[in-house]
Design a protein around this motif. Sequence first.
Motif, PDB file in Angstrom:
ATOM      1  N   ALA A  88       0.741  -1.130  -0.246  1.00 42.99           N
ATOM      2  CA  ALA A  88       0.005  -0.111  -0.158  1.00 42.99           C
ATOM      3  C   ALA A  88       1.026   1.596   0.210  1.00 42.99           C
ATOM      4  N   PHE A  89       1.903   1.333  -0.049  1.00 41.15           N
ATOM      5  CA  PHE A  89       3.006   2.654   0.574  1.00 41.15           C
ATOM      6  C   PHE A  89       3.117   2.915  -0.677  1.00 41.15           C
ATOM      7  N   ALA A  90       3.631   2.032  -1.386  1.00 37.52           N
ATOM      8  CA  ALA A  90       3.426   2.176  -3.441  1.00 37.52           C
ATOM      9  C   ALA A  90       2.973   3.361  -3.413  1.00 37.52           C
ATOM     10  N   GLN A  91       1.461   4.264  -3.147  1.00 36.46           N
ATOM     11  CA  GLN A  91       1.558   5.390  -3.675  1.00 36.46           C
ATOM     12  C   GLN A  91       1.397   6.394  -3.291  1.00 36.46           C
ATOM     13  N   CYS A  92       2.295   6.253  -2.083  1.00 36.34           N
ATOM     14  CA  CYS A  92       2.855   7.022  -0.953  1.00 36.34           C
ATOM     15  C   CYS A  92       3.985   7.554  -1.973  1.00 36.34           C
ATOM     16  N   ALA A  93       5.210   6.546  -1.799  1.00 36.90           N
ATOM     17  CA  ALA A  93       6.583   6.047  -2.960  1.00 36.90           C
ATOM     18  C   ALA A  93       6.981   7.088  -3.903  1.00 36.90           C
ATOM     19  N   THR A  94       4.895   7.392  -4.865  1.00 38.71           N
ATOM     20  CA  THR A  94       4.846   7.892  -5.847  1.00 38.71           C
ATOM     21  C   THR A  94       5.258   9.496  -5.840  1.00 38.71           C
ATOM     22  N   CYS A  95       5.073   9.723  -4.465  1.00 41.63           N
ATOM     23  CA  CYS A  95       6.076  11.461  -4.418  1.00 41.63           C
ATOM     24  C   CYS A  95       6.264  11.985  -3.149  1.00 41.63           C
ATOM     25  N   HIS A  96       7.050  10.675  -1.898  1.00 37.53           N
ATOM     26  CA  HIS A  96       7.730  10.622  -1.522  1.00 37.53           C
ATOM     27  C   HIS A  96       8.940  10.498  -0.665  1.00 37.53           C
ATOM     28  N   ALA A  97       9.659  10.876  -0.186  1.00 40.84           N
ATOM     29  CA  ALA A  97      10.701   9.817  -0.735  1.00 40.84           C
ATOM     30  C   ALA A  97      11.067   9.211   0.811  1.00 40.84           C
ATOM     31  N   ILE A  98      11.994   7.972   1.232  1.00 43.80           N
ATOM     32  CA  ILE A  98      12.082   7.721   2.775  1.00 43.80           C
ATOM     33  C   ILE A  98      13.316   8.104   3.393  1.00 43.80           C
ATOM     34  N   LYS A  99      13.973   8.551   2.784  1.00 41.75           N
ATOM     35  CA  LYS A  99      15.040   8.618   3.368  1.00 41.75           C
ATOM     36  C   LYS A  99      15.654  10.399   3.911  1.00 41.75           C
ATOM     37  N   PRO A 100      16.768  10.526   4.477  1.00 42.73           N
ATOM     38  CA  PRO A 100      16.493  11.363   5.415  1.00 42.73           C
ATOM     39  C   PRO A 100      17.298  12.668   4.907  1.00 42.73           C
ATOM     40  N   GLY A 101      16.467  13.817   5.047  1.00 36.93           N
ATOM     41  CA  GLY A 101      16.967  14.615   4.039  1.00 36.93           C
ATOM     42  C   GLY A 101      16.468  14.898   2.304  1.00 36.93           C
ATOM     43  N   VAL A 102      15.622  14.035   2.312  1.00 33.59           N
ATOM     44  CA  VAL A 102      15.414  14.026   0.520  1.00 33.59           C
ATOM     45  C   VAL A 102      14.230  13.879   0.219  1.00 33.59           C
ATOM     46  N   ASN A 103      13.971  15.170  -0.054  1.00 36.94           N
ATOM     47  CA  ASN A 103      12.583  15.983  -0.889  1.00 36.94           C
ATOM     48  C   ASN A 103      12.278  15.179  -2.303  1.00 36.94           C
ATOM     49  N   ALA A 104      11.019  14.595  -2.186  1.00 34.26           N
ATOM     50  CA  ALA A 104      10.464  14.963  -3.862  1.00 34.26           C
ATOM     51  C   ALA A 104       9.051  16.125  -3.696  1.00 34.26           C
ATOM     52  N   VAL A 105       8.462  15.275  -4.489  1.00 32.16           N
ATOM     53  CA  VAL A 105       7.274  16.091  -5.212  1.00 32.16           C
ATOM     54  C   VAL A 105       6.440  16.138  -3.368  1.00 32.16           C
ATOM     55  N   GLY A 106       7.100  15.644  -2.744  1.00 34.29           N
ATOM     56  CA  GLY A 106       6.069  16.082  -0.842  1.00 34.29           C
ATOM     57  C   GLY A 106       7.389  15.352  -0.368  1.00 34.29           C
ATOM     58  N   PRO A 107       6.906  16.368   1.194  1.00 31.65           N
ATOM     59  CA  PRO A 107       8.530  16.040   2.001  1.00 31.65           C
ATOM     60  C   PRO A 107       8.825  14.819   1.874  1.00 31.65           C
ATOM     61  N   SER A 108      10.815  14.057   3.023  1.00 28.90           N
ATOM     62  CA  SER A 108      10.958  13.333   3.181  1.00 28.90           C
ATOM     63  C   SER A 108       9.166  12.401   4.136  1.00 28.90           C
ATOM     64  N   LEU A 109       9.243  11.524   4.450  1.00 26.39           N
ATOM     65  CA  LEU A 109       8.578  10.765   5.687  1.00 26.39           C
ATOM     66  C   LEU A 109       9.918  10.029   6.311  1.00 26.39           C
ATOM     67  N   PHE A 110      11.060  10.504   6.582  1.00 29.00           N
ATOM     68  CA  PHE A 110      11.543  10.019   7.057  1.00 29.00           C
ATOM     69  C   PHE A 110      11.360  10.383   8.408  1.00 29.00           C
ATOM     70  N   ALA A 111      11.201  10.264   9.941  1.00 21.57           N
ATOM     71  CA  ALA A 111      11.402  10.501  10.933  1.00 21.57           C
ATOM     72  C   ALA A 111       9.638  11.466  11.027  1.00 21.57           C
ATOM     73  N   VAL A 112       8.757  10.900   9.723  1.00 20.40           N
ATOM     74  CA  VAL A 112       7.482  12.517  10.557  1.00 20.40           C
ATOM     75  C   VAL A 112       6.677  11.762  11.327  1.00 20.40           C
ATOM     76  N   TYR A 113       7.012  10.466  11.732  1.00 18.03           N
ATOM     77  CA  TYR A 113       6.128   9.608  12.965  1.00 18.03           C
ATOM     78  C   TYR A 113       5.977  10.135  13.968  1.00 18.03           C
ATOM     79  N   GLY A 114       4.756  10.838  15.594  1.00 16.88           N
ATOM     80  CA  GLY A 114       6.091  11.720  16.133  1.00 16.88           C
ATOM     81  C   GLY A 114       6.071  13.112  15.819  1.00 16.88           C
ATOM     82  N   ARG A 115       6.780  13.641  14.570  1.00 17.48           N
ATOM     83  CA  ARG A 115       6.777  14.959  14.332  1.00 17.48           C
ATOM     84  C   ARG A 115       5.689  15.729  14.444  1.00 17.48           C
ATOM     85  N   LYS A 116       5.838  16.995  14.889  1.00 21.20           N
ATOM     86  CA  LYS A 116       4.465  18.246  14.381  1.00 21.20           C
ATOM     87  C   LYS A 116       4.609  18.495  12.690  1.00 21.20           C
ATOM     88  N   ALA A 117       3.193  19.067  12.502  1.00 22.50           N
ATOM     89  CA  ALA A 117       3.063  19.002  10.652  1.00 22.50           C
ATOM     90  C   ALA A 117       3.571  20.267   9.997  1.00 22.50           C
TER      91      ALA A 117
END
Length: 143
Positions: free
Chosen positions: A52-81
Amino acid sequence: MRQTFAPALLLLLSACGGGAEKTEAPAEPAGQAEAGTPPAATGPSLALAPAAFAQCATCHAIKPGVNAVGPSLFAVYGRKAATGPAYAYSEAMKASGLTWDDATLDSYLTAPMKHVPGTKMTYAGMADAAKRKEVIEFLKTLK
């Protein structure tokens, strides 16, 4: 002539890399240890993501400091939006006051544009609660 050339070429090509001896690749590319830069493969891998994450990966990277169309999702859980580094968040997301926990992510992923009107995320949403849960559990591992 072509009839003898083709089998000879195949024989030559089949000999490439087919020997019994194996050579180890260097641990780091040349010059990388001196520069002190981490290898490009650091960080989480999409190989561990649920389907299911494939949908997310089209716009979001998961590596730290790597943004794509959307922001990186690295360490997003627990972070302020809207607090991830080096991304131009919408004013709506900045003003949302959200913190990305299970309940907030579940609601947001269901219908992002309804949850935060004015968000840049034009994704329609993920209707399947089980898939949202899988995605959220994966996001928790990105640290």
